[in-house]
Scaffold this motif. Structure first.
Motif, PDB file in Angstrom:
ATOM      1  N   GLN A   1       0.947  -1.273   0.102  1.00  0.00           N
ATOM      2  CA  GLN A   1       0.099  -0.183  -0.010  1.00  0.00           C
ATOM      3  C   GLN A   1       0.842   1.460   0.095  1.00  0.00           C
ATOM      4  O   GLN A   1       0.634   2.076  -0.784  1.00  0.00           O
ATOM      5  CB  GLN A   1      -0.766  -0.185   1.076  1.00  0.00           C
ATOM      6  N   ALA A   2       1.955   1.228   0.701  1.00  0.00           N
ATOM      7  CA  ALA A   2       2.669   2.502   0.907  1.00  0.00           C
ATOM      8  C   ALA A   2       3.276   2.705  -0.271  1.00  0.00           C
ATOM      9  O   ALA A   2       3.635   3.774  -0.824  1.00  0.00           O
ATOM     10  CB  ALA A   2       3.579   2.222   2.015  1.00  0.00           C
ATOM     11  N   ARG A   3       3.968   1.642  -0.764  1.00  0.00           N
ATOM     12  CA  ARG A   3       4.780   1.687  -1.985  1.00  0.00           C
ATOM     13  C   ARG A   3       3.890   2.474  -3.270  1.00  0.00           C
ATOM     14  O   ARG A   3       4.313   3.425  -4.159  1.00  0.00           O
ATOM     15  CB  ARG A   3       5.346   0.486  -2.525  1.00  0.00           C
ATOM     16  N   ALA A   4       2.610   1.709  -3.366  1.00  0.00           N
ATOM     17  CA  ALA A   4       1.636   2.205  -4.363  1.00  0.00           C
ATOM     18  C   ALA A   4       1.289   3.716  -4.098  1.00  0.00           C
ATOM     19  O   ALA A   4       1.369   4.457  -5.131  1.00  0.00           O
ATOM     20  CB  ALA A   4       0.572   1.507  -4.578  1.00  0.00           C
ATOM     21  N   GLN A   5       0.967   4.180  -2.916  1.00  0.00           N
ATOM     22  CA  GLN A   5       0.833   5.411  -2.608  1.00  0.00           C
ATOM     23  C   GLN A   5       1.972   6.571  -2.928  1.00  0.00           C
ATOM     24  O   GLN A   5       1.611   7.537  -3.566  1.00  0.00           O
ATOM     25  CB  GLN A   5       0.340   5.578  -1.104  1.00  0.00           C
ATOM     26  N   MET A   6       3.283   6.094  -2.525  1.00  0.00           N
ATOM     27  CA  MET A   6       4.303   6.948  -2.789  1.00  0.00           C
ATOM     28  C   MET A   6       4.546   7.062  -4.306  1.00  0.00           C
ATOM     29  O   MET A   6       4.693   8.126  -4.735  1.00  0.00           O
ATOM     30  CB  MET A   6       5.539   6.462  -2.030  1.00  0.00           C
TER      31      MET A   6
ATOM     32  N   TYR B   1      10.265   4.377 -10.866  1.00  0.00           N
ATOM     33  CA  TYR B   1      10.286   2.909 -11.557  1.00  0.00           C
ATOM     34  C   TYR B   1       9.556   2.278 -10.346  1.00  0.00           C
ATOM     35  O   TYR B   1       9.505   2.340  -9.743  1.00  0.00           O
ATOM     36  CB  TYR B   1      11.714   2.554 -11.597  1.00  0.00           C
ATOM     37  N   PRO B   2       8.607   1.447 -11.458  1.00  0.00           N
ATOM     38  CA  PRO B   2       7.857   0.441 -10.590  1.00  0.00           C
ATOM     39  C   PRO B   2       8.836  -0.591  -9.952  1.00  0.00           C
ATOM     40  O   PRO B   2       9.766  -1.124 -10.479  1.00  0.00           O
ATOM     41  CB  PRO B   2       7.030  -0.343 -11.922  1.00  0.00           C
ATOM     42  N   SER B   3       8.310  -0.719  -8.578  1.00  0.00           N
ATOM     43  CA  SER B   3       9.192  -1.687  -7.683  1.00  0.00           C
ATOM     44  C   SER B   3       8.566  -2.828  -7.117  1.00  0.00           C
ATOM     45  O   SER B   3       7.408  -2.792  -6.697  1.00  0.00           O
ATOM     46  CB  SER B   3       9.807  -0.764  -6.711  1.00  0.00           C
ATOM     47  N   GLU B   4       9.338  -3.991  -7.065  1.00  0.00           N
ATOM     48  CA  GLU B   4       8.690  -4.931  -6.217  1.00  0.00           C
ATOM     49  C   GLU B   4       9.117  -5.230  -5.007  1.00  0.00           C
ATOM     50  O   GLU B   4       8.909  -6.195  -4.421  1.00  0.00           O
ATOM     51  CB  GLU B   4       8.976  -6.332  -7.085  1.00  0.00           C
ATOM     52  N   ALA B   5       9.997  -4.232  -4.471  1.00  0.00           N
ATOM     53  CA  ALA B   5      10.903  -4.366  -3.110  1.00  0.00           C
ATOM     54  C   ALA B   5      10.362  -3.366  -2.304  1.00  0.00           C
ATOM     55  O   ALA B   5       9.390  -2.629  -2.455  1.00  0.00           O
ATOM     56  CB  ALA B   5      12.128  -4.245  -3.374  1.00  0.00           C
ATOM     57  N   ASN B   6      11.119  -3.254  -1.187  1.00  0.00           N
ATOM     58  CA  ASN B   6      10.559  -2.208  -0.317  1.00  0.00           C
ATOM     59  C   ASN B   6      11.398  -0.735  -0.302  1.00  0.00           C
ATOM     60  O   ASN B   6      11.691  -0.257   0.683  1.00  0.00           O
ATOM     61  CB  ASN B   6      10.710  -2.693   1.510  1.00  0.00           C
ATOM     62  N   PHE B   7      11.431  -0.282  -1.572  1.00  0.00           N
ATOM     63  CA  PHE B   7      12.123   0.918  -1.974  1.00  0.00           C
ATOM     64  C   PHE B   7      11.728   1.201  -3.168  1.00  0.00           C
ATOM     65  O   PHE B   7      11.091   0.328  -4.063  1.00  0.00           O
ATOM     66  CB  PHE B   7      13.663   0.756  -1.854  1.00  0.00           C
ATOM     67  N   VAL B   8      11.591   2.510  -3.595  1.00  0.00           N
ATOM     68  CA  VAL B   8      11.286   2.995  -4.974  1.00  0.00           C
ATOM     69  C   VAL B   8      12.386   3.761  -5.330  1.00  0.00           C
ATOM     70  O   VAL B   8      13.468   4.317  -4.712  1.00  0.00           O
ATOM     71  CB  VAL B   8      10.158   3.627  -5.080  1.00  0.00           C
TER      72      VAL B   8
END
Ligand SMILES: *Cc1c(COP(=O)(O)O)cnc(C)c1O
Length: 370
Positions: free
Chosen positions: A285-290, A302-309
């Motif tokens: 959720q937080a990654r999508a919102q950020m 960049y689209p990310s699959e991890a806990n950072f962007v």
């Protein structure tokens, strides 16, 4: 040194000086008391509460050497991930295991292939081992390119390293492409899959590497407790591989490479109820919102699959200015110039509050700096 010159002090091997030292994410800013540290991809929720208790409990037996085989920990990992504990080796962080694989399978006169913006530890360890490092160009979306990797593999290649998802790009290579990579590589080349961020991935076309390890003798997977499990300070990682590779790692690792408190913390972290699920859900959720808010603010993410962007600020100058702007607000993110991405900043997904702070600051910066 010429033949007749006399050494005046002990000299390390030249390979030691062939790499700049690894610089970790910073954690302090002068003049700022409360820093928001989003520079090292540490888990947003901190240490699992059960692991804190376990570390305290382990303090009582701090005078005892730990179990050199980390038996209970390997059994706990085996139960959690449905793997044979005999095919697991634990290490002092996964960096320890990465280094041991390179020391064991590489060496002078050989080379290691990795992708252009792959994890720097591979390059550092390979150069220390006297190896040549070959970097394969990535695709435009900063995804590793299997064909480019294969094109760099030659007779001297002993190791291919791939972080999946990759750090610092956050991009992922789907399972079918990974299978194609493995089946196209010569059988004598060891493929090391670094799945440090596996627990964060929810794409159905992902395999952290277990399938490929099980399919042959040439693939090993490394994992860590430093990210979703919140134990970066304890230093704990593990490898899952064919028995031949496990045997090699057990020969070359130091006998007590996992401390008692680290092993106890790892076992407790694996047993923490719903920890992975809650962390992954928060991250998603937080990654999508950020990502959405930064994109709406005119920034490229960049689209990310991890806990950072990874945020692209177009030029190194603008990335530097954004970094300074964040620091002036007590926020530390990661400058990734050492990864060949000087125009980018890597931002770890922290708590909701931390994410809001860094997103607000970056969108303000973009509004003021076109
Ligand atoms: C963080 C990270 C690791 C973990 O290193 P540890 O030594 O286990 O802390 C490994 N690989 C990648 C790609 C990482 O980002």
């Amino acid at each position: 040194m010429t033949e007749d010159s006399v050494a005046t002090q002990p000299a390390a091997r030249p390979a030691v000086f062939s790499v700049p030292p690894y610089v970790g994410g910073e954690s302090k800013l002068t003049g700022v008391n409360r820093v928001i540290k989003l520079s090292s991809n540490e888990g947003a929720f901190g240490v699992p509460p059960g692991a804190v208790d376990a570390i305290r409990g382990a303090a009582e037996s701090g005078h005892r050497y730990p179990d050199g085989g980390a038996t209970a920990l390997r059994q706990a990992i085996g139960r959690c991930f449905d793997l044979d504990p005999e095919r697991i080796v634990c290490g002092n962080g996964s960096d320890d295991l990465i280094n041991l694989l390179i020391q064991s399978y590489g060496g002078p006169g050989t080379d290691l292939v990795m992708s252009a913006h792959g994890f720097l530890i591979y390059e550092i360890a390979a150069k220390l081992a006297g190896m040549e490092v070959r970097k394969a160009a990535e695709r435009h979306d900063l995804t590793a390119d299997v064909d480019a990797i294969l094109a760099l593999v030659g007779p001297a290649t002993r190791l291919v390293f791939l972080a999946n998802p990759n750090n610092p790009t956050g991009t992922l290579v789907p399972a079918a492409e990974m299978t194609r990579l493995r089946t196209s590589l010569p059988p004598e080349v060891l493929l090391v899959l670094d799945a440090a961020y596996a627990e964060y991935v929810d794409r159905p076309d992902y395999d952290p590497g277990i399938g490929l390890v099980d399919a042959g003798e040439g693939t090993v997977m490394v994992r860590t407790f430093s990210k979703i499990f919140g134990l970066g300070g304890l230093r704990l990682g593990w490898a899952y591989g064919p028995l031949s590779v496990i045997d090699v790692l057990n020969r070359v690792r130091m006998p007590f490479n996992v401390s008692g408190p680290a092993a106890a913390a790892g076992i407790a972290a694996l047993a923490e109820p719903d920890w992975i699920e809650r962390s992954r859900e928060h991250n998603r959720q937080a990654r999508a919102q950020m990502t959405n808010r930064l994109s709406a603010g005119g920034l490229t993410v960049y689209p990310s699959e991890a806990n950072f962007v990874l945020v692209d600020l177009s030029t190194p100058e603008r990335a530097g200015a954004a970094d300074r702007y964040l620091r002036s607000r007590g926020i530390i993110v990661r400058n990734v110039a050492a990864y060949g991405l000087a125009q980018c900043l890597r931002v770890t997904i922290g708590t909701d509050q931390e994410c809001a702070a860094v997103t607000d600051a970056l969108t303000e910066f973009a509004a003021q700096n076109g």
